[in-house]
Design a protein around this motif. Sequence first.
Motif, PDB file in Angstrom:
ATOM      1  N   THR A 282       8.281   5.869  -1.127  1.00 34.30           N
ATOM      2  CA  THR A 282       7.869   6.909  -2.072  1.00 34.30           C
ATOM      3  C   THR A 282       6.407   7.293  -1.843  1.00 34.30           C
ATOM      4  N   ARG A 283       5.546   6.308  -1.653  1.00 36.25           N
ATOM      5  CA  ARG A 283       4.124   6.571  -1.407  1.00 36.25           C
ATOM      6  C   ARG A 283       3.956   7.339  -0.087  1.00 36.25           C
ATOM      7  N   GLN A 284       4.746   6.967   0.918  1.00 36.05           N
ATOM      8  CA  GLN A 284       4.647   7.638   2.216  1.00 36.05           C
ATOM      9  C   GLN A 284       5.030   9.113   2.114  1.00 36.05           C
ATOM     10  N   ILE A 285       6.007   9.404   1.238  1.00 35.70           N
ATOM     11  CA  ILE A 285       6.396  10.801   1.016  1.00 35.70           C
ATOM     12  C   ILE A 285       5.220  11.577   0.428  1.00 35.70           C
ATOM     13  N   ALA A 286       4.544  10.983  -0.576  1.00 33.84           N
ATOM     14  CA  ALA A 286       3.408  11.638  -1.223  1.00 33.84           C
ATOM     15  C   ALA A 286       2.229  11.769  -0.264  1.00 33.84           C
ATOM     16  N   GLU A 287       1.942  10.696   0.479  1.00 38.91           N
ATOM     17  CA  GLU A 287       0.807  10.711   1.410  1.00 38.91           C
ATOM     18  C   GLU A 287       0.978  11.814   2.450  1.00 38.91           C
ATOM     19  N   LYS A 288       2.215  12.048   2.862  1.00 41.09           N
ATOM     20  CA  LYS A 288       2.482  13.084   3.867  1.00 41.09           C
ATOM     21  C   LYS A 288       2.077  14.465   3.334  1.00 41.09           C
ATOM     22  N   VAL A 289       2.335  14.709   2.044  1.00 39.81           N
ATOM     23  CA  VAL A 289       1.968  15.989   1.439  1.00 39.81           C
ATOM     24  C   VAL A 289       0.447  16.136   1.405  1.00 39.81           C
ATOM     25  N   PHE A 290      -0.257  15.104   0.972  1.00 49.15           N
ATOM     26  CA  PHE A 290      -1.719  15.165   0.883  1.00 49.15           C
ATOM     27  C   PHE A 290      -2.345  15.297   2.269  1.00 49.15           C
ATOM     28  N   LEU A 291      -1.815  14.565   3.233  1.00 50.30           N
ATOM     29  CA  LEU A 291      -2.326  14.639   4.595  1.00 50.30           C
ATOM     30  C   LEU A 291      -2.197  16.059   5.133  1.00 50.30           C
ATOM     31  N   GLY A 292      -1.097  16.715   4.768  1.00 54.52           N
ATOM     32  CA  GLY A 292      -0.887  18.090   5.218  1.00 54.52           C
ATOM     33  C   GLY A 292      -1.924  19.062   4.662  1.00 54.52           C
ATOM     34  N   HIS A 293      -2.590  18.656   3.556  1.00 56.67           N
ATOM     35  CA  HIS A 293      -3.631  19.500   2.964  1.00 56.67           C
ATOM     36  C   HIS A 293      -5.030  18.972   3.279  1.00 56.67           C
ATOM     37  N   GLY A 294      -5.100  17.952   4.137  1.00 57.14           N
ATOM     38  CA  GLY A 294      -6.397  17.433   4.572  1.00 57.14           C
ATOM     39  C   GLY A 294      -7.128  16.599   3.548  1.00 57.14           C
ATOM     40  N   VAL A 295      -6.409  16.032   2.581  1.00 59.21           N
ATOM     41  CA  VAL A 295      -7.051  15.199   1.552  1.00 59.21           C
ATOM     42  C   VAL A 295      -6.259  13.903   1.362  1.00 59.21           C
ATOM     43  N   LYS A 296      -6.859  12.978   0.629  1.00 59.02           N
ATOM     44  CA  LYS A 296      -6.181  11.729   0.282  1.00 59.02           C
ATOM     45  C   LYS A 296      -6.201  11.573  -1.240  1.00 59.02           C
ATOM     46  N   PRO A 297      -5.147  11.023  -1.815  1.00 55.25           N
ATOM     47  CA  PRO A 297      -5.159  10.800  -3.268  1.00 55.25           C
ATOM     48  C   PRO A 297      -6.179   9.728  -3.646  1.00 55.25           C
ATOM     49  N   LYS A 298      -6.784   9.889  -4.811  1.00 57.41           N
ATOM     50  CA  LYS A 298      -7.786   8.936  -5.297  1.00 57.41           C
ATOM     51  C   LYS A 298      -7.058   7.899  -6.165  1.00 57.41           C
ATOM     52  N   VAL A 299      -6.603   6.829  -5.533  1.00 53.13           N
ATOM     53  CA  VAL A 299      -5.728   5.862  -6.198  1.00 53.13           C
ATOM     54  C   VAL A 299      -6.548   4.855  -7.002  1.00 53.13           C
TER      55      VAL A 299
END
Length: 302
Positions: A204-221
């Motif tokens: 699930t996290r990998q799915i989300a990370e892929k979206v953020f990576l596509g926008h050039g950012v990382k989530p602030k966990v």
Amino acid sequence: MMDIAELLTFIKVAETESFSEAAERLFLTQPAVSKRIAALESNLSVRLFDRIGRQVQLTEAGRKLLPKAKQIAEDLADIKRSMSLQMEDVVGELQVVTSHHIGLHRLPSTLKRFEQDYSNAKLMIEFTQSEEAYRRVVKGEAELGVITLSQVEDSQIAALHIWSDTLACVVSPEHPLAKLPIHQLSVIELAQYECVLPHENTFTRQIAEKVFLGHGVKPKVRMNTNNLQTLAMLAGIGWGWSLIPATMVTSDLIVLNIEALKIERKLGVIYHRQRTLSRAAQAFIDLVRLHADSAAPTKLVQ
């Protein structure tokens, strides 16, 4: 080494007293029949048939071999019948490993029906994380996994997509994101705020990370936890935004309108490609498919 096909051919020639008729009944050519008989005679170092003109007669050695060959043929037929009956029965122990969320929300009707229909089979089910379930199947420690499917294909694993699980990006009503004017947030804007998500090793996290990576950012966990109920609770008390199944959204959560995060997890069954599935495993998969529509969880209410 004696060949079973040679023995069966010997029996047919002895019964028909003809190489050509034996070939016809065995759906072989006459040279193929002759070759098998010659190979059998060579292996046994005896002559089994006398060929006098067009007549084919058993030799003394052939007459002694015939009842033994027929017994072997009957034993083989009995083995086939026995195995056929066993394969028709759903028996034995079936090891299934699944995630807590899927096990609780998707499998109850399947588990109940399996117990009712296949009382001679013993279903052993273990609840863990999807990633651990995946590892168990790869190592051969479980026959089936019912999990969130990985986005990465593995040549060792067969994955059957059964359900789609829509994810929702949520915050508490008091969160600053919930108080912004109604508009469509971007992933880049969202990345500026803290969040609570599953651990990095989860599908699930990998799915989300892929979206953020596509926008050039990382989530602030701010915090990681794999328990979806805990994620919903933490989001509800204002610890940050989170991604949870849409069916878990309650009245104390606000769903953010972020187009890029309107994503789905694929849920389903996995098994090792090199493993021959037991009848119990095949029956379980059939039931999962049968109950797929009815297994869609209802929306939770507070």
